[in-house]
Design an enzyme around this catalytic site. Structure first.
Site, PDB file in Angstrom:
ATOM      1  CG  LEU A  75      -2.004   1.038   1.268  1.00 53.65           C
ATOM      2  CD1 LEU A  75      -3.096   0.714   0.263  1.00 53.65           C
ATOM      3  CD2 LEU A  75      -2.604   1.120   2.669  1.00 53.65           C
ATOM      4  CG  ASN A  80      -6.342   7.824   1.095  1.00 51.66           C
ATOM      5  OD1 ASN A  80      -5.772   6.750   1.273  1.00 51.66           O
ATOM      6  ND2 ASN A  80      -5.986   8.920   1.742  1.00 51.66           N
ATOM      7  NE  ARG A 140       5.442   6.918   2.364  1.00 50.66           N
ATOM      8  CZ  ARG A 140       5.681   6.450   3.587  1.00 50.66           C
ATOM      9  NH1 ARG A 140       6.260   7.223   4.483  1.00 50.66           N
ATOM     10  NH2 ARG A 140       5.367   5.213   3.901  1.00 50.66           N
ATOM     11  NE  ARG A 171      -2.221  -2.546   5.139  1.00 50.77           N
ATOM     12  CZ  ARG A 171      -0.991  -2.073   4.991  1.00 50.77           C
ATOM     13  NH1 ARG A 171      -0.056  -2.846   4.466  1.00 50.77           N
ATOM     14  NH2 ARG A 171      -0.686  -0.851   5.372  1.00 50.77           N
ATOM     15  NE  ARG A 201      -1.983   1.445  16.252  1.00 49.62           N
ATOM     16  CZ  ARG A 201      -2.077   0.862  15.073  1.00 49.62           C
ATOM     17  NH1 ARG A 201      -2.441   1.564  14.015  1.00 49.62           N
ATOM     18  NH2 ARG A 201      -1.827  -0.421  14.914  1.00 49.62           N
ATOM     19  CD  GLU A 250      -4.119  -0.327   8.341  1.00 47.39           C
ATOM     20  OE1 GLU A 250      -2.926  -0.506   8.067  1.00 47.39           O
ATOM     21  OE2 GLU A 250      -4.510   0.642   9.018  1.00 47.39           O
ATOM     22  CG  ASP A 251      -2.466  -2.061  12.181  1.00 44.59           C
ATOM     23  OD1 ASP A 251      -3.487  -1.458  12.595  1.00 44.59           O
ATOM     24  OD2 ASP A 251      -1.322  -1.628  12.352  1.00 44.59           O
ATOM     25  CG  ASP A 295       7.304   3.134   5.749  1.00 45.53           C
ATOM     26  OD1 ASP A 295       6.678   2.057   5.755  1.00 45.53           O
ATOM     27  OD2 ASP A 295       7.077   4.048   6.559  1.00 45.53           O
TER      28      ASP A 295
END
Length: 921
Positions: free
Chosen positions: A668, A723, A672, A728, A878, A834-835, A746
């Protein structure tokens, strides 16, 4: 000596004159030489100068001349030609020198290129050796199996009028083998279902409008429904619920006549299902005296002489017709124990006798010594009132209602409004569901409504009456979500409920919540469950999932990606073959048409749900949560596994209990480009990589002049509609492998770390296997959950920014579970969490924690822009996400673990007798 003196003296005396003459001659010679050397040049110079002046400037011979007159002189022309020739040769030599210097530079470049080519050729040779070795293993395996891959058979449809089935002795003896035409439903048919339009038959005008609209909306969204009746495997007819109207409803004879008039009834109605959906506890069982022929009946109320075991289907009532339940209002599943131990509110007017005022018998044994009791319900009333009066536990039993609902004879009527009943059940640990007193009534809408409401608010159902048929009892193991007790054991009920531990009660409540939200909560789920029940009974695999179409963004590849610098850390480590052949997809159709009875038993008895009502990949013939749907147990001999060995053998083969496979990287990204290009280039040379799917989350397309690295494998750039971090986990059709490596743009992982994580995931395919671990903690001061990213000795989450999971997890995670829509909206609102949502879902389904594999402590990205996780608000969001997710699920599904998988011998050369390859911490 004398003679010498005499000679000398004699020379001077006798020869004196010659010596003088010689001296004079030397003096004269010196003078002449001086004159010649000094005066003669002066005289010559003067003479020559005088000649040039006398001859004039035009006739000068030795003086300077203008222009090129000097070269015109004969004695100088040769010298000029020589000078010009020398100058030309010098120029030619200089040009040759420069040319040689350029050639030397080109040769140096060729030398360097040759060196790189040699290194690349060595690497390619090593890869080819690995490919040859793997191919040999595959060949040996195929030869050992001796099972050629067969193509799918051609579907043959039977004659429309003659099904070719032997007639059953009576419609009461109908079973699948005698009344269902399997020829219309081949294994490869895809289970097409044709639904009759409610306006095409006369009694469609009598249907309840809410039921009719809910059924039509569910049919419209179902993937099995087809408009072509000639290819249909199943035919659905909505026959109820009928609305209350002053006009007379069709009689059984008229209804039977109208059923036979259906265009595809084919004289006996085989492969037809008559669906009766109930919205009220008092529902009409108008199909009781109607001969349905070979058509199956799916409804909530059945009499024993009407119900055909294994053919008809007991369904749940349709409580939420056009509305969906609000999962935020569902009470939490903890604490386990609530205000009341058990509750019951109901009234059965037809059977109430004076037993309410009489003392209950001491035991059922005393009653059974004489004649059998006429009605067990009278004894149940007395026993439950005795428990309430004992005050050993706080219970609530009421056998009279101010406003009882209509019910069938001998059935317990519901009391009051639905909202009032739910408030009582929210305070109940157990909810009693007393079956009808008449043993002929094997299923009723009233009991189904009580069961539905108990599961909805988390009260564990206690069914008194083992003769009662609960919804979908052929497939659901109700013993995991409810307590089913025969009515004669009512005196032992209090002891039984008190003996259950908190863990058992929480597991039953959680299973009941799973059943309710998956199979009963909405009209769409009810219809899907009916179709899934029939499809599972006739052993037709489910249709593939609706994959998300990947709309690719055109891009051009740039220079060939170089070898990743982190490969230098591997030394001579052989991570596996880099695929030189075109990438191949995971084998999907090798066993889902040939699953065995043992597989079904294991699936139905171990999975959270009994059968899969949603579409899924062809990997799963029945369930989304059982190990076999994840690809294990395929019956293949493992390639490169099972032989033990040291680290060298471990690194040379992928190992595991399934054939060699590949994985897909899903990355994802958002604006960048430089960071993304560097991350893609680091994937060059990664073994077992199928392709890279880049999820382009930005509305702005990539730059036109952006050159993508050529890593030797496909790079698919997917354009998203908006967006969202949920993108993902979408089931992109570009992903053709079971294994997905979800990775941030990254994140920097070494190849050996990725390969080790892939090996571990292959041994735990139903779990998340990744690198960065996190955990949740309870804040005593604020009475809420907190997200913690500090390093600790235990964890409960593995971030999906660098983790492996199964593709079907992504398809079911954010698509089919009703409560996930609220979670998806939360993720989109915060652009975060989302994780955490994925970890919640996997732990909720599998009841297993994730697996962390060893990696470096941090993921560093030099030169990357500021990340979202660097913001202080990131952690506050979170915290909110975790508490919101807990509220939606009703409990905390995350599980702690102190288990970590680390490779000890992955890079170690040891003797062959050292076979241990893992260290578990």
């Amino acid at each position: 000596y004398k003679s010498t003196m005499l000679r000398n003296s004699g020379g001077v005396g006798v020869g004196g004159q010659p010596w003088v003459l010689r001296r004079v001659r030397l003096t004269w010679l010196s003078f002449m030489l001086f004159f010649i050397l000094v005066f003669f040049p002066l005289i010559a110079h003067y003479y020559l100068t005088t000649i040039d002046e006398a001859g004039g400037p035009d006739k000068r011979i030795f003086g300077p001349r203008p222009g090129g007159e000097l070269c015109e002189a004969k004695h100088v022309q040769d010298l000029c030609r020589i000078r010009e020739s020398v100058s030309e040769e010098l120029l030619q030599l200089e040009a040759k020198r420069q040319e040689l210097n350029g050639e030397i530079a080109r040769l140096n470049l060729r030398i360097e290129a040759c060196k790189r080519s040699i290194d690349s050729a060595k690497q390619d040779l090593l890869q080819l050796k690995n490919v040859i070795s793997q191919t040999e293993h595959s060949y040996k395996e195929l030869m050992a199996q001796n099972q050629p891959k067969l193509s799918l058979p051609v579907r043959l449809l039977p004659d429309k009028e003659d099904p070719g089935l032997p007639p059953p002795k009576s419609s009461r003896s109908c079973r699948l083998h005698s009344c269902f035409d399997y020829a219309r439903c081949p294994l490869t048919s895809g289970f097409p279902v044709y639904v009759y339009d409610t306006g095409s038959y006369s009694w469609g005008d009598y249907l309840d409008p809410l039921v009719k609209q809910a059924f039509a909306a569910s049919v419209k969204s179902n993937i099995y429904v087809t408009d072509n009746p000639s290819i249909a495997c199943l035919y659905l007819v909505l026959v109820g619920e009928l609305q209350e109207s002053p006009s007379p409803q069709p009689s059984p004879a008229e209804l039977e006549k109208q059923l036979k008039a259906l265009p595809y009834w084919r004289s006996d109605g085989h492969n037809h299902v008559l669906v009766h959906l109930s919205r009220k506890s008092m529902t009409q069982n108008f199909l009781y005296n109607v001969s349905a022929g070979r058509a199956a009946v799916a409804q909530s109320t059945f009499l024993e002489q009407q119900y055909r075991e294994g053919f008809d289907l007991v369904v749940s009532p349709l409580v939420h017709a056009l509305s969906e339940p609000n999962f935020l209002e569902v009470p939490p599943q903890v604490p386990v124990k609530r205000k009341y131990l058990f509750t019951f509110q109901g009234e059965r007017v037809e059977s109430l006798r004076s037993s309410l005022q009489e003392a209950p018998p001491q035991s059922f044994e005393e009653e059974m010594e004489g004649d059998p009791p006429a009605d067990y319900d009278d004894r149940i009333i007395g026993t439950l009132k005795a428990v309430q009066d004992s005050h050993l536990d706080q219970v609530l039993v009421e056998f009279t209602c101010k406003n009882p609902r209509s019910s069938l004879p001998t059935e317990w009527a519901l009391c009051g409004e639905r909202e009032d009943r739910l408030e009582v059940l929210k305070a109940s640990t157990f909810a009693l569901v007393i079956a009808a007193g008449d043993g002929q009534l094997v299923a009723s809408a009233g009991c189904g409504m009580r069961l539905f409401e108990a599961l909805e608010v988390g009260a564990i159902p206690v069914v008194l009456g083992d003769h009662s048929r609960l919804p979908y009892h052929q497939f659901i193991r109700w013993s995991e979500a409810a307590i089913i007790v025969p009515k004669p054991r009512v005196t032992e009920l209090h002891f039984l409920l008190r003996s259950l531990s908190d863990n058992d009660m929480l597991a039953m409540r959680r299973q009941g919540r799973f059943l309710w939200e998956t199979y009963f909560s909405t009209s769409e789920n009810v219809l899907n469950t009916i179709l899934a029940s029939i499809r599972t009974s006739i052993q037709v695999p489910a249709a593939p999932i609706n994959e998300e179409p990947a709309h690719e963004i055109p891009h051009k590849a740039g220079k060939l990606a170089g070898t990743d610098a982190n490969l230098a850390d591997n030394g001579d480590l052989d991570l596996g073959p880099v695929e030189t052949e075109p990438p191949y997809a995971s084998p999907r159709y090798l066993r889902n048409f040939t699953y065995t009875a043992s597989d079904i038993y294991r699936a139905w008895n171990r999975a959270p749900g009994p059968f899969h009502l949603f579409p899924h990949t062809p990997l799963d013939p029945v369930l989304p949560s059982e190990a076999k749907f994840l690809g294990s147990g395929t019956g293949f001999r493992p390639i490169g596994g099972g032989t033990g060995g040291s680290g060298k053998e471990f690194q040379a083969a992928l190992g595991g209990n399934v054939p060699r496979e590949q994985f897909t990287v899903v990355m994802l990204t958002y604006e960048r480009e430089e960071v993304l290009m560097n991350s893609l280039e680091r994937l060059n040379g990664l073994p077992y990589l199928n392709k890279v799917v880049v999820v382009w989350n930005s509305p702005k397309p990539p730059s036109d002049d952006l050159l993508w690295p050529d890593i030797g494998l496909p790079i698919v750039v997917v354009r998203t509609e908006k967006n969202s971090l949920n993108n993902r986990f979408l089931p992109w059709d570009a992903v053709e492998t079971e294994a997905i490596l979800s990775i941030d743009d990254d994140a920097h992982l070494r190849h050996d770390e990725i390969m080790f994580g892939f090996r571990v995931w292959r041994e735990a395919r139903d779990r998340i296997v990744g690198f960065p671990g996190r955990y949740h903690a309870w804040d005593v001061n604020h009475q809420s959950w907190l997200y913690n990213s500090n390093y600790s000795c235990e964890l409960s989450m593995v971030l999906t920014g660098a983790a492996f999971f199964h593709k079907v997890r992504s398809s079911t995670s954010l698509t089919y579970f009703p409560h996930m829509f609220a979670i998806r909206d939360m993720v989109d609102e915060y652009i975060n969490c989302e994780d955490i949502a994925m970890n919640f879902l996997v732990s909720h389904i599998t009841r297993k924690p994730p697996i962390k594999v060893t990696s470096r402590w941090t993921f560093r990205c030099p030169g990357c822009p500021q990340a979202l996780s660097h913001d202080d608000s990131h952690f506050h969001e979170r915290h909110k996400c975790i508490n919101f997710f807990v509220k939606v699920y009703g409990y905390m599904p995350l599980l702690y673990t102190q288990f970590r998988v680390d490779s000890v011998l992955f890079k170690t050369r040891l003797p062959h007798d050292k076979t241990k390859c893992f260290k578990f911490i």
